[in-house]
Design a protein around this motif. Structure first.
Motif, mmCIF file in Angstrom:
data_model
loop_
_atom_site.group_PDB
_atom_site.id
_atom_site.type_symbol
_atom_site.label_atom_id
_atom_site.label_comp_id
_atom_site.label_asym_id
_atom_site.label_seq_id
_atom_site.Cartn_x
_atom_site.Cartn_y
_atom_site.Cartn_z
ATOM 1 N N ASP A 1 1.015 -1.325 0.423
ATOM 2 C CA ASP A 1 -0.040 0.169 -0.118
ATOM 3 C C ASP A 1 1.003 1.149 0.324
ATOM 4 O OD1 ASP A 1 -1.520 2.201 0.624
ATOM 5 O OD2 ASP A 1 -2.516 0.933 2.261
ATOM 6 N N ALA A 2 1.243 1.630 -0.772
ATOM 7 C CA ALA A 2 1.559 2.964 -1.275
ATOM 8 C C ALA A 2 1.241 4.253 -1.600
ATOM 9 C CB ALA A 2 2.826 2.708 -3.036
ATOM 10 N N SER A 3 -0.040 4.438 -1.033
ATOM 11 C CA SER A 3 -0.911 5.080 -1.333
ATOM 12 C C SER A 3 -0.615 6.630 -0.841
ATOM 13 C CB SER A 3 -2.874 4.969 -0.982
ATOM 14 O OG SER A 3 -2.743 4.563 0.529
ATOM 15 N N HIS A 4 -0.279 6.553 0.458
ATOM 16 C CA HIS A 4 0.135 8.008 1.350
ATOM 17 C C HIS A 4 1.304 8.455 0.638
ATOM 18 C CE1 HIS A 4 1.673 9.953 4.788
ATOM 19 N NE2 HIS A 4 0.019 10.057 5.303
ATOM 20 N N PRO A 5 1.237 9.644 0.761
ATOM 21 C CA PRO A 5 2.418 10.584 -0.380
ATOM 22 C C PRO A 5 4.027 10.476 0.912
ATOM 23 C CG PRO A 5 0.993 12.048 0.919
ATOM 24 C CD PRO A 5 0.145 10.675 1.619
ATOM 25 N N ASP A 6 4.093 9.760 1.458
ATOM 26 C CA ASP A 6 5.448 9.809 2.785
ATOM 27 C C ASP A 6 5.163 8.529 3.348
ATOM 28 O OD1 ASP A 6 5.296 12.673 2.012
ATOM 29 O OD2 ASP A 6 3.792 12.835 3.851
ATOM 30 N N LYS B 1 -3.094 -13.521 8.018
ATOM 31 C CA LYS B 1 -3.892 -12.551 9.059
ATOM 32 C C LYS B 1 -2.805 -11.605 8.637
ATOM 33 C CE LYS B 1 -1.719 -11.006 13.859
ATOM 34 N NZ LYS B 1 -2.216 -11.834 14.996
ATOM 35 N N ARG B 2 -2.709 -10.355 8.605
ATOM 36 C CA ARG B 2 -2.223 -8.836 8.197
ATOM 37 C C ARG B 2 -2.567 -7.648 8.457
ATOM 38 N NH1 ARG B 2 -6.462 -10.326 5.417
ATOM 39 N NH2 ARG B 2 -7.942 -7.879 4.393
ATOM 40 N N VAL B 3 -1.183 -6.688 8.295
ATOM 41 C CA VAL B 3 -2.061 -5.668 9.278
ATOM 42 C C VAL B 3 -2.892 -4.602 8.170
ATOM 43 C CG1 VAL B 3 1.221 -4.640 8.124
ATOM 44 C CG2 VAL B 3 -0.544 -3.617 10.185
ATOM 45 N N GLU B 4 -3.532 -4.107 8.480
ATOM 46 C CA GLU B 4 -4.401 -3.698 7.428
ATOM 47 C C GLU B 4 -4.586 -1.724 8.305
ATOM 48 O OE1 GLU B 4 -6.006 -3.791 5.296
ATOM 49 O OE2 GLU B 4 -5.133 -5.375 3.761
ATOM 50 N N VAL B 5 -5.089 -1.494 7.475
ATOM 51 C CA VAL B 5 -5.055 0.284 8.279
ATOM 52 C C VAL B 5 -7.145 0.853 9.288
ATOM 53 C CG1 VAL B 5 -3.517 1.524 6.738
ATOM 54 C CG2 VAL B 5 -5.163 1.529 5.685
ATOM 55 N N ASN B 6 -6.635 1.476 9.846
ATOM 56 C CA ASN B 6 -8.347 2.571 10.484
ATOM 57 C C ASN B 6 -8.359 2.697 9.097
ATOM 58 O OD1 ASN B 6 -10.120 2.472 11.639
ATOM 59 N ND2 ASN B 6 -9.476 3.226 13.315
ATOM 60 N N ALA B 7 -9.486 2.320 7.861
ATOM 61 C CA ALA B 7 -9.802 3.443 6.842
ATOM 62 C C ALA B 7 -10.887 2.294 6.166
ATOM 63 C CB ALA B 7 -8.889 3.981 6.081
ATOM 64 N N ASN B 8 -11.553 2.742 4.635
ATOM 65 C CA ASN B 8 -12.074 1.709 4.231
ATOM 66 C C ASN B 8 -11.441 1.037 2.701
ATOM 67 O OD1 ASN B 8 -14.929 1.985 5.477
ATOM 68 N ND2 ASN B 8 -15.178 3.752 4.143
ATOM 69 N N ALA B 9 -10.287 1.947 2.315
ATOM 70 C CA ALA B 9 -9.160 1.264 1.844
ATOM 71 C C ALA B 9 -8.204 1.592 1.944
ATOM 72 C CB ALA B 9 -9.645 2.380 -0.024
ATOM 73 N N ARG B 10 -7.211 2.192 2.213
ATOM 74 C CA ARG B 10 -6.151 3.087 1.826
ATOM 75 C C ARG B 10 -5.002 3.278 3.401
ATOM 76 N NH1 ARG B 10 -5.337 5.758 -3.281
ATOM 77 N NH2 ARG B 10 -6.370 6.975 -2.256
ATOM 78 N N LEU B 11 -4.479 3.272 3.055
ATOM 79 C CA LEU B 11 -3.484 4.425 4.289
ATOM 80 C C LEU B 11 -3.542 5.652 3.698
ATOM 81 C CD1 LEU B 11 -1.316 3.567 6.265
ATOM 82 C CD2 LEU B 11 0.807 4.071 5.297
ATOM 83 N N ALA B 12 -3.504 6.293 2.320
ATOM 84 C CA ALA B 12 -3.905 7.449 2.334
ATOM 85 C C ALA B 12 -5.151 8.208 2.481
ATOM 86 C CB ALA B 12 -3.905 7.574 1.438
ATOM 87 N N ASP B 13 -6.109 7.575 3.212
ATOM 88 C CA ASP B 13 -7.413 7.258 4.308
ATOM 89 C C ASP B 13 -7.271 7.675 5.424
ATOM 90 O OD1 ASP B 13 -8.393 7.376 0.990
ATOM 91 O OD2 ASP B 13 -8.303 5.178 1.035
ATOM 92 N N THR B 14 -6.682 6.509 6.045
ATOM 93 C CA THR B 14 -6.486 7.650 7.521
ATOM 94 C C THR B 14 -5.577 9.065 7.875
ATOM 95 O OG1 THR B 14 -3.992 6.904 7.440
ATOM 96 C CG2 THR B 14 -5.380 4.999 7.568
ATOM 97 N N ASN B 15 -5.986 8.777 9.318
ATOM 98 C CA ASN B 15 -5.124 9.744 9.458
ATOM 99 C C ASN B 15 -3.518 10.014 10.150
ATOM 100 O OD1 ASN B 15 -5.351 9.050 11.837
ATOM 101 N ND2 ASN B 15 -6.020 10.546 13.313
ATOM 102 N N ALA B 16 -3.076 8.702 9.710
ATOM 103 C CA ALA B 16 -1.406 8.825 9.727
ATOM 104 C C ALA B 16 -1.252 10.294 8.730
ATOM 105 C CB ALA B 16 -1.167 7.147 8.615
ATOM 106 N N ASP B 17 0.170 10.093 9.837
ATOM 107 C CA ASP B 17 1.660 11.300 9.167
ATOM 108 C C ASP B 17 3.128 10.551 9.702
ATOM 109 O OD1 ASP B 17 1.521 14.383 8.676
ATOM 110 O OD2 ASP B 17 2.986 13.970 9.842
ATOM 111 N N VAL B 18 3.348 11.131 9.256
ATOM 112 C CA VAL B 18 5.310 10.657 8.447
ATOM 113 C C VAL B 18 5.212 11.015 10.275
ATOM 114 C CG1 VAL B 18 6.398 12.565 7.474
ATOM 115 C CG2 VAL B 18 7.318 10.459 7.461
ATOM 116 N N THR B 19 5.392 12.144 10.419
ATOM 117 C CA THR B 19 6.211 11.900 12.283
ATOM 118 C C THR B 19 5.304 10.757 12.897
ATOM 119 O OG1 THR B 19 3.927 13.861 12.028
ATOM 120 C CG2 THR B 19 5.987 14.787 11.608
ATOM 121 N N ASP B 20 4.082 10.209 12.821
ATOM 122 C CA ASP B 20 3.834 10.221 14.258
ATOM 123 C C ASP B 20 5.218 8.412 14.654
ATOM 124 O OD1 ASP B 20 1.088 10.385 13.407
ATOM 125 O OD2 ASP B 20 0.569 8.694 12.276
#
Ligand code: SF4
Ligand code: SF4
Ligand code: FES
Lengths: 181, 236
Positions: B134-139, B175-194
């Motif tokens: 999942d490379a959807s997130h910009p950072d 079993k896999r790691v998923e993100v808390n959004a309907n679709a992709r990492l880009a749709d979460t509130n994840a930030d590169v400073t996390d």
């Protein structure tokens, strides 16, 4: 006469591991005092001329020819050593292992954005070795005696292992020389 | 102080505070117990079992097991090292780990453990599983080919970042790691400073555009085995 023989081959590899062998620099002169090279791209001998003490194998098995060469190395060499990541993990060529072979070929010869292939055919000449369904690490095909990891393994790794084997010492690599990249 | 706990690791006397785990007490004594899912800033999770030690002869994970008065712990023995190497080898064949082109190489804890245990190649056959990127997130990117399901990102996002970006889905090999959004990492509130982004022990959760910044030879585990920092505390 009487010197142990060493054979080398590059299967589904990039020849980087052979370059790393040449990277032992002037120690290659000492190596030639210790051994004779048999079947190898280094001297361009194509067939085994007799029993070899050591076989060095670079690259994994991606086609039937690779398998045949690997089997002939197992048959003709007392000690078989895998050199480099591709030989023991499939390496970069094994990126295709999660994609069906048909899709890989269609991408390469028909659908790829830079493909120019007016015939629209996938090459299928009997001269071309048949591709395997995936790239196999060599230890999945024949029994292997030693592994020298790295991409490529440093010249020092290859040198130390060869010298140890030729002088009947145990092959023990220091921490800095066990690297997968 | 009388409320101190005293116990033995490989014949060496170690002190612990009540409630401390075997691992934390060992760290303070300069004894390295190999680990993968444990992290000093996170609550223990106990999933990888790389830290398994024998406590009075019984296998226990040192990152979760509290130290107790008088216990005998076996850690750095041939048998335990062999068992840990086997675990690491299983983790290597279970995913798609191509270190030569992995951005984490040299700084990867899984790889470093394999180096420390002298693993030349896993003795098990590679499984070549089909896993998503999942490379959807910009950072940030997730490459599940390399995920070892340690839950460090899950814990860090929840407990350190207060966000809950990551979660596990499925069971067994699914079993896999998923993100808390309907679709992709880009749709979460994840930030590169996390904190969650840098805490992944392997190359499964990566910052973009910083790969291969540190030259070979200068990376974390190029010349010193993982755990050397803890062992350097010994007697200090
Ligand atoms: S995550 Fe670690 S073990 Fe996996 S490919 Fe990257 S460097 Fe190698
Ligand atoms: S992405 Fe990284 S931190 Fe998260 S579970 Fe996988 S290996 Fe652990
Ligand atoms: S470090 Fe203890 S179980 Fe993973």
């Amino acid at each position: 006469m009487g010197k142990p023989k060493v054979a080398t081959t590059s299967l589904c590899g990039c020849f980087g591991c052979h370059m790393s062998l040449l990277d032992i620099d002037d120690r290659i002169l000492k190596l030639i005092e210790l051994v004779d090279f048999d079947k190898s791209p280094i001297d361009d001998i194509k067939e085994f001329s007799g029993r070899c003490a050591i076989g060095l194998v670079e690259g994994g098995c991606c086609n039937e020819e690779n398998v045949k060469v690997l089997q002939s190395f197992r048959k003709n060499c007392d000690i078989l050593i895998l050199v480099g990541e591709c030989a023991m993990t499939g390496g970069i060529p094994a990126m295709r292992n999660t994609i069906p072979l048909k899709e890989c070929l269609e991408e390469a010869y028909i659908n790829g954005p830079t493909v120019h292939n007016p015939s629209g055919k996938i090459p299928n000449d009997p001269e071309i070795p048949l591709l395997l369904n995936k790239v196999y690490p060599c230890q999945d095909v024949v029994k292997i005696d030693y592994y020298l990891p790295g991409c490529p393994p440093p010249a020092d790794t290859i040198w130390q292992a060869l010298v140890a084997l030729l002088t009947d010492e145990p092959v023990e690599l220091p921490y800095e020389l066990i690297k997968y990249d | 102080m009388s409320d101190k706990i005293t116990f033995m690791i490989d014949g060496v006397e170690v002190q612990a505070q009540p409630g401390q785990t075997i691992m934390v007490a060992a760290d303070a004594a300069g004894i390295y117990i190999p680990r993968l899912c444990a992290h000093k800033d996170l609550a223990p999770f106990g999933s990888c079992r790389v830290c398994t030690v024998l406590v009075n002869g019984r296998p226990q994970s040192a990152c979760t097991q509290p130290a107790a008065e008088g216990i005998m712990v076996e850690n750095n023995t041939k048998k335990m090292t062999k068992m840990r190497a086997n675990l690491i080898e299983m983790l290597l064949v279970e995913g798609n780990h191509y270190c030569p082109y992995c951005e984490k190489s040299g700084n990867c804890e899984l790889q470093a453990l394999a180096y420390r245990f002298g693993v030349m190649v896993p003795k098990y056959p590679f499984m070549f599983p089909n896993r998503d990127v999942d490379a959807s997130h910009p950072d940030i990117l997730i490459d599940r080919n390399r995920c070892v399901l340690c839950a460090r990102c899950v814990r860090a996002s929840r407990d350190l970042d207060g966000k809950n970006v990551f979660q596990f889905v499925g069971r067994g090999p699914e079993k896999r790691v998923e993100v808390n959004a309907n679709a992709r990492l880009a749709d979460t509130n994840a930030d590169v400073t996390d904190k969650a982004v840098d805490i992944c022990p392997v190359g499964a959760l990566l910052r973009k555009r910083v790969g291969f910044e540190v030259p070979i030879g200068k990376r974390l585990y190029d010349s010193k085995p993982i755990g050397s920092d803890i062992e350097a505390q010994k007697g200090a």
